[in-house]
Motif scaffolding. Structure first.
Motif, PDB file in Angstrom:
ATOM      1  N   SER A  98      -1.347   8.088   5.509  1.00  0.00           N
ATOM      2  CA  SER A  98      -2.774   7.666   5.740  1.00  0.00           C
ATOM      3  C   SER A  98      -2.550   6.137   6.019  1.00  0.00           C
ATOM      4  CB  SER A  98      -3.246   7.814   4.259  1.00  0.00           C
ATOM      5  OG  SER A  98      -3.300   9.446   4.447  1.00  0.00           O
ATOM      6  N   VAL A  99      -1.474   5.690   5.164  1.00  0.00           N
ATOM      7  CA  VAL A  99      -1.413   4.168   5.397  1.00  0.00           C
ATOM      8  C   VAL A  99      -1.006   3.722   6.980  1.00  0.00           C
ATOM      9  CG1 VAL A  99      -0.158   1.875   4.598  1.00  0.00           C
ATOM     10  CG2 VAL A  99      -0.672   3.720   2.946  1.00  0.00           C
ATOM     11  N   LEU A 104       1.006  -1.193  -0.051  1.00  0.00           N
ATOM     12  CA  LEU A 104       0.113   0.134  -0.061  1.00  0.00           C
ATOM     13  C   LEU A 104       0.611   1.363   0.019  1.00  0.00           C
ATOM     14  CD1 LEU A 104      -2.792  -0.979   2.541  1.00  0.00           C
ATOM     15  CD2 LEU A 104      -3.118  -0.350  -0.087  1.00  0.00           C
ATOM     16  N   CYS A 105       1.817   1.208   0.682  1.00  0.00           N
ATOM     17  CA  CYS A 105       2.645   2.612   0.925  1.00  0.00           C
ATOM     18  C   CYS A 105       3.398   2.643  -0.317  1.00  0.00           C
ATOM     19  CB  CYS A 105       3.868   2.234   1.966  1.00  0.00           C
ATOM     20  SG  CYS A 105       3.489   2.847   3.388  1.00  0.00           S
ATOM     21  N   SER A 110       2.315   1.947  -3.334  1.00  0.00           N
ATOM     22  CA  SER A 110       1.262   2.338  -4.628  1.00  0.00           C
ATOM     23  C   SER A 110       0.803   3.652  -4.185  1.00  0.00           C
ATOM     24  CB  SER A 110       0.362   1.323  -4.695  1.00  0.00           C
ATOM     25  OG  SER A 110      -0.286   0.984  -3.741  1.00  0.00           O
ATOM     26  N   SER A 111       0.889   4.196  -3.007  1.00  0.00           N
ATOM     27  CA  SER A 111       0.101   5.396  -2.614  1.00  0.00           C
ATOM     28  C   SER A 111       1.278   6.671  -2.509  1.00  0.00           C
ATOM     29  CB  SER A 111      -0.651   5.240  -1.190  1.00  0.00           C
ATOM     30  OG  SER A 111       0.038   5.471  -0.079  1.00  0.00           O
ATOM     31  N   LYS A 112       0.500   7.569  -2.311  1.00  0.00           N
ATOM     32  CA  LYS A 112       1.350   8.886  -2.265  1.00  0.00           C
ATOM     33  C   LYS A 112       1.347   9.461  -0.767  1.00  0.00           C
ATOM     34  CE  LYS A 112       1.729  10.309  -6.911  1.00  0.00           C
ATOM     35  NZ  LYS A 112       2.497   9.396  -7.482  1.00  0.00           N
ATOM     36  N   SER A 113       0.782   8.644   0.072  1.00  0.00           N
ATOM     37  CA  SER A 113       0.411   9.226   1.616  1.00  0.00           C
ATOM     38  C   SER A 113       0.644   8.090   2.312  1.00  0.00           C
ATOM     39  CB  SER A 113      -1.173   9.364   1.543  1.00  0.00           C
ATOM     40  OG  SER A 113      -1.427  10.129   2.715  1.00  0.00           O
ATOM     41  N   PRO A 114       1.829   7.686   2.874  1.00  0.00           N
ATOM     42  CA  PRO A 114       2.291   6.800   3.740  1.00  0.00           C
ATOM     43  C   PRO A 114       1.913   7.019   4.983  1.00  0.00           C
ATOM     44  CG  PRO A 114       4.146   8.042   3.052  1.00  0.00           C
ATOM     45  CD  PRO A 114       2.981   8.565   2.115  1.00  0.00           C
TER      46      PRO A 114
END
Length: 89
Positions: free
Chosen positions: A38-39, A29-30, A32-36
């Motif tokens: 939030s993860v 998830l980290c 593939s996302s730009k918001s670690p």
């Protein structure tokens, strides 16, 4: 607060989760996302909720089944799972 119990719970959970599929899912998830942040927040809330459910369930079960019996059930389950994993890797 019983610090010995708290640190035992921390150490057990920390070691059990290290390299677990939960950690791998968080890594994915980290990546593939730009918001670690939030993860991290979502994963932390999920772990807190799952732990709270375990504590509540544990308190309820201990009221119905003696601790010695629960220990034997848990030990038997761990041995059975380990034997199955050894037989069928």
């Amino acid at each position: 607060m019983d610090w010995k119990i708290m640190m035992t719970a921390f150490g057990t959970l920390f070691l059990a989760e290290m390299g677990d599929k939960t950690q791998l899912a968080v890594i994915t998830l980290c990546a593939s996302s730009k918001s670690p942040a939030s993860v991290f927040a979502g994963a932390a809330m999920a772990l807190v909720l799952v732990t709270a459910l375990g504590v509540l369930f544990g308190r309820g079960v201990v009221a119905l089944i003696p601790e010695a019996v629960l220990n034997r059930i848990a030990a038997t389950a761990f041995i059975a799972i380990g034997a199955m994993m050894w037989i069928r890797p």
